[in-house]
Design a protein around this motif. Structure first.
Motif, mmCIF file in Angstrom:
data_model
loop_
_atom_site.group_PDB
_atom_site.id
_atom_site.type_symbol
_atom_site.label_atom_id
_atom_site.label_comp_id
_atom_site.label_asym_id
_atom_site.label_seq_id
_atom_site.Cartn_x
_atom_site.Cartn_y
_atom_site.Cartn_z
ATOM 1 N N ARG A 133 0.824 -1.020 -0.135
ATOM 2 C CA ARG A 133 0.048 0.009 0.000
ATOM 3 C C ARG A 133 0.872 1.208 0.033
ATOM 4 O O ARG A 133 0.566 2.226 -0.833
ATOM 5 C CB ARG A 133 -0.940 -0.003 1.244
ATOM 6 N N GLN A 134 1.906 1.262 0.876
ATOM 7 C CA GLN A 134 2.617 2.275 0.922
ATOM 8 C C GLN A 134 3.529 2.632 -0.029
ATOM 9 O O GLN A 134 4.078 3.888 -0.601
ATOM 10 C CB GLN A 134 3.660 2.506 2.231
ATOM 11 N N GLY B 272 -4.314 -0.739 -6.865
ATOM 12 C CA GLY B 272 -3.854 0.407 -7.608
ATOM 13 C C GLY B 272 -3.013 0.549 -8.681
ATOM 14 O O GLY B 272 -2.551 -0.801 -9.025
ATOM 15 N N SER C 86 1.566 4.297 -3.035
ATOM 16 C CA SER C 86 1.213 5.381 -2.612
ATOM 17 C C SER C 86 2.674 6.459 -2.843
ATOM 18 O O SER C 86 2.334 7.780 -3.202
ATOM 19 C CB SER C 86 0.863 5.873 -1.242
ATOM 20 N N ALA C 87 3.814 5.846 -3.053
ATOM 21 C CA ALA C 87 4.784 6.734 -3.068
ATOM 22 C C ALA C 87 5.345 6.661 -4.696
ATOM 23 O O ALA C 87 6.278 7.274 -5.065
ATOM 24 C CB ALA C 87 6.025 6.008 -2.237
ATOM 25 N N HIS D 163 6.668 1.064 6.946
ATOM 26 C CA HIS D 163 7.375 2.325 6.677
ATOM 27 C C HIS D 163 8.975 2.352 6.632
ATOM 28 O O HIS D 163 9.797 3.041 5.810
ATOM 29 C CB HIS D 163 7.141 3.773 7.526
#
Length: 210
Positions: free
Chosen positions: A18-19, A41, A22-23, A190
């Motif tokens: 997910r992260q 996504g 998003s990045a 993260h």
């Protein structure tokens, strides 16, 4: 970056996917059951693969900038899965000339510092007694990494929670943050993504905690 994520349907793995999306990274999520991956996504490729054969994994690591792994035992009966599957991933990476890998390990693998509180030492001792098979598996996983040609990092969180992503936590390269008790799965992800681009973490374990 072009990233491949193993263990992508687990709590940490899904957060990594997910992260990373998003990045703006391109992500290949390697799974056994695509239905368990809830993240979607643009930039995401989902691949079902046999993790026990290096040859079948070569296409999913070829040309990638880094591999991230959330592979690990879900319970004591699964002990051995992390080291066994990591060995296969490393073989595939070596065959394709891919060097960077970041994996999830565990806080108790680090020896307490000389000044560590007694409660920290006692807690580590209890955890090793209860989850010895799981931690031995992770220790062997780190051994596989250190014996490989890979540029590896082992991120070692304490007890995982389902808390939110904060991006605010303590990090110690080669050790553990004192009195570290918990870290959310989102912040573990993260920390893994941050370590991927941090040369200071190469060939190092990294303790992370609030």
């Amino acid at each position: 970056m072009k990233l491949t994520v193993f263990g992508a349907t687990g709590g940490v793995g899904q957060e990594v996917v997910r992260q990373a999306l998003s990045a703006g990274h391109q992500v290949t999520a390697v799974v056994r059951d695509p239905a368990r991956l809830t993240v979607t996504g643009s930039g995401l490729e989902v691949v079902r693969a046999d993790l026990t054969a290096a040859e079948t994994l070569r296409p999913v690591v070829a040309g990638r900038d880094a591999v991230l792994s959330g592979l690990g035992a879900r319970s004591r009966k699964d002990a051995g899965v992390a080291s066994r599957l990591t060995r296969t991933v490393l073989e595939a990476m070596d065959a394709e000339g891919v060097r960077r890998i970041v994996v999830v390990s565990a806080f108790p693998l680090a020896e307490p510092s000389p000044g560590a509180p007694v409660i920290d030492r006692a807690a580590r001792s209890v955890l090793w007694t209860v989850l010895k098979d799981v931690y031995e598996d992770l220790r062997e996983t780190e051994g596989e990494l250190s014996r490989s040609a890979a540029d590896w990092t082992a991120v070692r969180p304490p007890r995982l929670t389902n808390g939110p992503l904060t991006g605010t936590y303590r990090t110690v390269i080669g050790g553990n943050p004192p009195k570290g008790r918990t870290l959310s799965r989102a912040d573990v992800a993260h920390a893994m993504l941050t370590a991927t681009a941090d040369p200071a973490t190469v060939k190092q374990p990294v303790g992370v905690a609030y």
